[in-house]
Design a protein around this motif. Structure first.
Motif, PDB file in Angstrom:
ATOM      1  N   VAL A 174      -0.658 -34.943   7.559  1.00 20.04           N
ATOM      2  CA  VAL A 174      -1.279 -33.654   7.222  1.00 20.04           C
ATOM      3  C   VAL A 174      -2.256 -33.216   8.306  1.00 20.04           C
ATOM      4  CG1 VAL A 174      -2.822 -32.482   5.607  1.00 20.04           C
ATOM      5  CG2 VAL A 174      -0.990 -33.942   4.733  1.00 20.04           C
ATOM      6  N   ALA A 175      -3.077 -34.173   8.786  1.00 17.94           N
ATOM      7  CA  ALA A 175      -4.159 -33.831   9.710  1.00 17.94           C
ATOM      8  C   ALA A 175      -3.653 -33.373  11.074  1.00 17.94           C
ATOM      9  CB  ALA A 175      -5.090 -35.031   9.874  1.00 17.94           C
ATOM     10  N   GLN A 176      -2.649 -34.049  11.614  1.00 17.82           N
ATOM     11  CA  GLN A 176      -2.197 -33.727  12.964  1.00 17.82           C
ATOM     12  C   GLN A 176      -1.678 -32.299  13.094  1.00 17.82           C
ATOM     13  OE1 GLN A 176       0.460 -36.769  14.407  1.00 17.82           O
ATOM     14  NE2 GLN A 176      -1.160 -38.290  14.566  1.00 17.82           N
ATOM     15  N   PRO A 177      -0.729 -31.870  12.255  1.00 18.23           N
ATOM     16  CA  PRO A 177      -0.282 -30.470  12.405  1.00 18.23           C
ATOM     17  C   PRO A 177      -1.374 -29.456  12.096  1.00 18.23           C
ATOM     18  CG  PRO A 177       0.726 -31.510  10.471  1.00 18.23           C
ATOM     19  CD  PRO A 177       0.070 -32.592  11.255  1.00 18.23           C
ATOM     20  N   LEU A 178      -2.263 -29.771  11.141  1.00 14.77           N
ATOM     21  CA  LEU A 178      -3.352 -28.849  10.837  1.00 14.77           C
ATOM     22  C   LEU A 178      -4.242 -28.628  12.058  1.00 14.77           C
ATOM     23  CD1 LEU A 178      -4.747 -29.628   7.260  1.00 14.77           C
ATOM     24  CD2 LEU A 178      -3.662 -27.538   8.064  1.00 14.77           C
ATOM     25  N   MET A 179      -4.575 -29.714  12.749  1.00 12.52           N
ATOM     26  CA  MET A 179      -5.447 -29.590  13.914  1.00 12.52           C
ATOM     27  C   MET A 179      -4.738 -28.932  15.082  1.00 12.52           C
ATOM     28  SD  MET A 179      -7.787 -33.023  13.946  1.00 12.52           S
ATOM     29  CE  MET A 179      -8.781 -33.501  12.526  1.00 12.52           C
ATOM     30  N   LEU A 180      -3.472 -29.296  15.289  1.00 12.27           N
ATOM     31  CA  LEU A 180      -2.730 -28.686  16.394  1.00 12.27           C
ATOM     32  C   LEU A 180      -2.536 -27.193  16.173  1.00 12.27           C
ATOM     33  CD1 LEU A 180      -0.030 -31.450  17.035  1.00 12.27           C
ATOM     34  CD2 LEU A 180      -1.980 -30.863  18.493  1.00 12.27           C
ATOM     35  N   LEU A 181      -2.304 -26.808  14.908  1.00  8.76           N
ATOM     36  CA  LEU A 181      -2.119 -25.390  14.586  1.00  8.76           C
ATOM     37  C   LEU A 181      -3.438 -24.661  14.381  1.00  8.76           C
ATOM     38  CD1 LEU A 181       0.950 -25.570  12.174  1.00  8.76           C
ATOM     39  CD2 LEU A 181       0.903 -24.636  14.488  1.00  8.76           C
ATOM     40  N   SER A 182      -4.542 -25.368  14.626  1.00  9.87           N
ATOM     41  CA  SER A 182      -5.861 -24.736  14.542  1.00  9.87           C
ATOM     42  C   SER A 182      -6.435 -24.468  15.923  1.00  9.87           C
ATOM     43  CB  SER A 182      -6.837 -25.613  13.745  1.00  9.87           C
ATOM     44  OG  SER A 182      -6.386 -25.810  12.426  1.00  9.87           O
ATOM     45  N   GLY A 183      -5.837 -25.053  16.947  1.00 13.09           N
ATOM     46  CA  GLY A 183      -6.360 -24.870  18.295  1.00 13.09           C
ATOM     47  C   GLY A 183      -7.716 -25.499  18.494  1.00 13.09           C
ATOM     48  N   THR A 184      -7.921 -26.680  17.903  1.00  9.40           N
ATOM     49  CA  THR A 184      -9.241 -27.305  17.979  1.00  9.40           C
ATOM     50  C   THR A 184      -9.573 -27.784  19.388  1.00  9.40           C
ATOM     51  OG1 THR A 184      -8.236 -29.381  17.237  1.00  9.40           O
ATOM     52  CG2 THR A 184      -9.294 -28.007  15.563  1.00  9.40           C
ATOM     53  N   LEU A 185      -8.579 -28.248  20.130  1.00 11.86           N
ATOM     54  CA  LEU A 185      -8.842 -28.726  21.483  1.00 11.86           C
ATOM     55  C   LEU A 185      -8.698 -27.613  22.513  1.00 11.86           C
ATOM     56  CD1 LEU A 185      -7.108 -32.236  21.455  1.00 11.86           C
ATOM     57  CD2 LEU A 185      -9.527 -31.705  21.212  1.00 11.86           C
ATOM     58  N   LEU A 186      -7.635 -26.839  22.378  1.00 12.13           N
ATOM     59  CA  LEU A 186      -7.384 -25.726  23.292  1.00 12.13           C
ATOM     60  C   LEU A 186      -7.090 -24.480  22.470  1.00 12.13           C
ATOM     61  CD1 LEU A 186      -5.065 -27.468  25.927  1.00 12.13           C
ATOM     62  CD2 LEU A 186      -7.431 -26.738  26.292  1.00 12.13           C
ATOM     63  N   PRO A 187      -7.573 -23.314  22.899  1.00 11.02           N
ATOM     64  CA  PRO A 187      -7.303 -22.087  22.142  1.00 11.02           C
ATOM     65  C   PRO A 187      -5.814 -21.759  22.136  1.00 11.02           C
ATOM     66  CG  PRO A 187      -8.332 -21.584  24.250  1.00 11.02           C
ATOM     67  CD  PRO A 187      -8.407 -23.073  24.082  1.00 11.02           C
ATOM     68  N   LEU A 188      -5.345 -21.258  21.007  1.00 10.79           N
ATOM     69  CA  LEU A 188      -3.920 -20.961  20.864  1.00 10.79           C
ATOM     70  C   LEU A 188      -3.499 -19.689  21.604  1.00 10.79           C
ATOM     71  CD1 LEU A 188      -3.365 -21.960  17.130  1.00 10.79           C
ATOM     72  CD2 LEU A 188      -2.477 -23.102  19.163  1.00 10.79           C
ATOM     73  N   THR A 189      -4.444 -19.057  22.287  1.00 12.71           N
ATOM     74  CA  THR A 189      -4.052 -17.945  23.159  1.00 12.71           C
ATOM     75  C   THR A 189      -3.160 -18.437  24.293  1.00 12.71           C
ATOM     76  OG1 THR A 189      -6.129 -18.282  24.374  1.00 12.71           O
ATOM     77  CG2 THR A 189      -6.105 -16.572  22.675  1.00 12.71           C
ATOM     78  N   LEU A 190      -3.213 -19.746  24.558  1.00 10.55           N
ATOM     79  CA  LEU A 190      -2.366 -20.342  25.588  1.00 10.55           C
ATOM     80  C   LEU A 190      -0.991 -20.718  25.053  1.00 10.55           C
ATOM     81  CD1 LEU A 190      -5.050 -22.781  27.091  1.00 10.55           C
ATOM     82  CD2 LEU A 190      -4.473 -20.485  27.885  1.00 10.55           C
ATOM     83  N   ALA A 191      -0.775 -20.599  23.751  1.00 11.54           N
ATOM     84  CA  ALA A 191       0.464 -21.044  23.114  1.00 11.54           C
ATOM     85  C   ALA A 191       1.534 -19.963  23.173  1.00 11.54           C
ATOM     86  CB  ALA A 191       0.185 -21.426  21.660  1.00 11.54           C
ATOM     87  N   PRO A 192       2.805 -20.361  23.023  1.00 12.16           N
ATOM     88  CA  PRO A 192       3.876 -19.362  22.942  1.00 12.16           C
ATOM     89  C   PRO A 192       3.757 -18.537  21.670  1.00 12.16           C
ATOM     90  CG  PRO A 192       4.715 -21.575  22.487  1.00 12.16           C
ATOM     91  CD  PRO A 192       3.317 -21.733  22.982  1.00 12.16           C
ATOM     92  N   LEU A 193       4.463 -17.393  21.642  1.00  5.55           N
ATOM     93  CA  LEU A 193       4.309 -16.443  20.545  1.00  5.55           C
ATOM     94  C   LEU A 193       4.663 -17.060  19.202  1.00  5.55           C
ATOM     95  CD1 LEU A 193       3.731 -13.590  19.544  1.00  5.55           C
ATOM     96  CD2 LEU A 193       6.118 -12.995  20.051  1.00  5.55           C
ATOM     97  N   TRP A 194       5.736 -17.873  19.141  1.00  8.38           N
ATOM     98  CA  TRP A 194       6.163 -18.430  17.852  1.00  8.38           C
ATOM     99  C   TRP A 194       5.101 -19.359  17.275  1.00  8.38           C
ATOM    100  CZ3 TRP A 194       6.543 -23.600  16.833  1.00  8.38           C
ATOM    101  CH2 TRP A 194       6.613 -24.480  17.930  1.00  8.38           C
ATOM    102  N   LEU A 195       4.416 -20.101  18.167  1.00  9.97           N
ATOM    103  CA  LEU A 195       3.384 -21.028  17.696  1.00  9.97           C
ATOM    104  C   LEU A 195       2.163 -20.254  17.199  1.00  9.97           C
ATOM    105  CD1 LEU A 195       2.816 -24.023  17.394  1.00  9.97           C
ATOM    106  CD2 LEU A 195       1.859 -24.034  19.698  1.00  9.97           C
ATOM    107  N   LYS A 196       1.798 -19.181  17.883  1.00  7.70           N
ATOM    108  CA  LYS A 196       0.680 -18.353  17.436  1.00  7.70           C
ATOM    109  C   LYS A 196       0.992 -17.684  16.100  1.00  7.70           C
ATOM    110  CE  LYS A 196       0.284 -16.187  21.446  1.00  7.70           C
ATOM    111  NZ  LYS A 196      -0.219 -15.279  22.512  1.00  7.70           N
ATOM    112  N   THR A 197       2.260 -17.304  15.902  1.00  3.06           N
ATOM    113  CA  THR A 197       2.653 -16.674  14.638  1.00  3.06           C
ATOM    114  C   THR A 197       2.514 -17.657  13.484  1.00  3.06           C
ATOM    115  OG1 THR A 197       4.214 -15.239  15.803  1.00  3.06           O
ATOM    116  CG2 THR A 197       4.505 -15.485  13.424  1.00  3.06           C
ATOM    117  N   VAL A 198       2.955 -18.899  13.697  1.00  5.75           N
ATOM    118  CA  VAL A 198       2.828 -19.930  12.656  1.00  5.75           C
ATOM    119  C   VAL A 198       1.346 -20.219  12.382  1.00  5.75           C
ATOM    120  CG1 VAL A 198       3.289 -22.344  12.074  1.00  5.75           C
ATOM    121  CG2 VAL A 198       5.049 -20.977  13.199  1.00  5.75           C
TER     122      VAL A 198
END
Length: 251
Positions: A174-198
């Protein structure tokens, strides 16, 4: 009123037990401090940040949210320990509200995260982090909601699985995807569009973005108030779910 009174009594008891083991302070902030010293400086070139202050305004809020999520999700192990040693069983013979038994523990976990957040914030000041006190307090309110939601979820899962080994696997998943999809280490502005949408459907991503807006000096940003609304909704759902499980399991 009885639930509130019982919650306060349980909260006081758990705080006293926690204060008898002050080592939790060091253990709780050791890893974030290491990241603060060794990882955050890498963000300036990685993000093309003009100054280190800009880099720390990105990293520190994300680290605090990660601390609140991680610190909250792993408290279920303590509940399993109390179930095993009989302290919860002994509480059954009292008139204390079953909901209060859960809420009192969860509020103790919130205080733990907030104390750690204060320490990390103070330790960040020598690195150039400059903040408005009002914005910091509003950020701590967001952290309190995150911690309360994560703790309630952890207690619910702990009651559901009732096995420390299984709980560890479930919490990690539970914790790993929550943190990765929260952009805790790096802002998700650097992520591809599909990841930002999720990530847009993750309340904790709103919390991270809101915290970063606060630390950048934009308290009126939609993400700040959106994070309070969404995280507050998660708190209500998590507490209702975990409390119902706890009330059924502790008759």
């Amino acid at each position: 009123m009885k639930v509130l009174r019982d919650t306060w009594l349980i909260f006081q008891r758990n705080m006293l037990l926690m204060l008898r083991s002050p080592l939790w302070v060091v253990l709780g902030i050791a890893q974030p401090v290491v990241y603060l010293i060794l990882f955050a400086p890498l963000l300036k070139p990685a993000l093309n940040a003009p100054t280190m202050l800009d880099a720390y305004r990105v990293y520190v809020p994300g680290m605090l949210v990660a601390l609140a999520i991680g610190g909250g999700l792993y408290v279920g192990f303590g509940l399993l320990g109390d179930l095993a040693n009989g302290s919860i069983e002994r509480a059954r013979v009292t008139s204390v509200s079953r909901v209060a038994l859960l809420l009192g523990r969860a509020l103790r976990d919130v205080v733990t995260v907030l104390v750690q957040a204060v320490i990390i914030t103070v330790l960040s000041l020598p690195f150039g982090l400059i903040l408005n006190v009002g914005y910091i307090l509003l950020g701590y309110a967001i952290l309190a909601l995150i911690s309360l939601a994560a703790a309630a979820i952890s207690y619910g899962i702990a009651i559901k699985v009732n096995n420390a080994n299984v709980l560890g696997q479930v919490i990690n998943n539970v914790a790993q995807p929550l943190m990765l999809l929260s952009g805790t280490l790096l802002p998700l502005t650097l992520a591809p569009l599909w990841l930002k949408t999720v990530a847009d459907y993750n309340p904790f991503n709103w919390a991270v973005t809101g915290m970063r807006k606060l630390y950048a000096g934009y308290p009126g940003d939609v993400h700040v108030w959106g994070s309070i609304v969404f995280c507050g909704a998660v708190v209500v759902v998590a507490i209702v779910w975990s409390s119902s499980l706890f009330a059924r399991s502790v008759k």
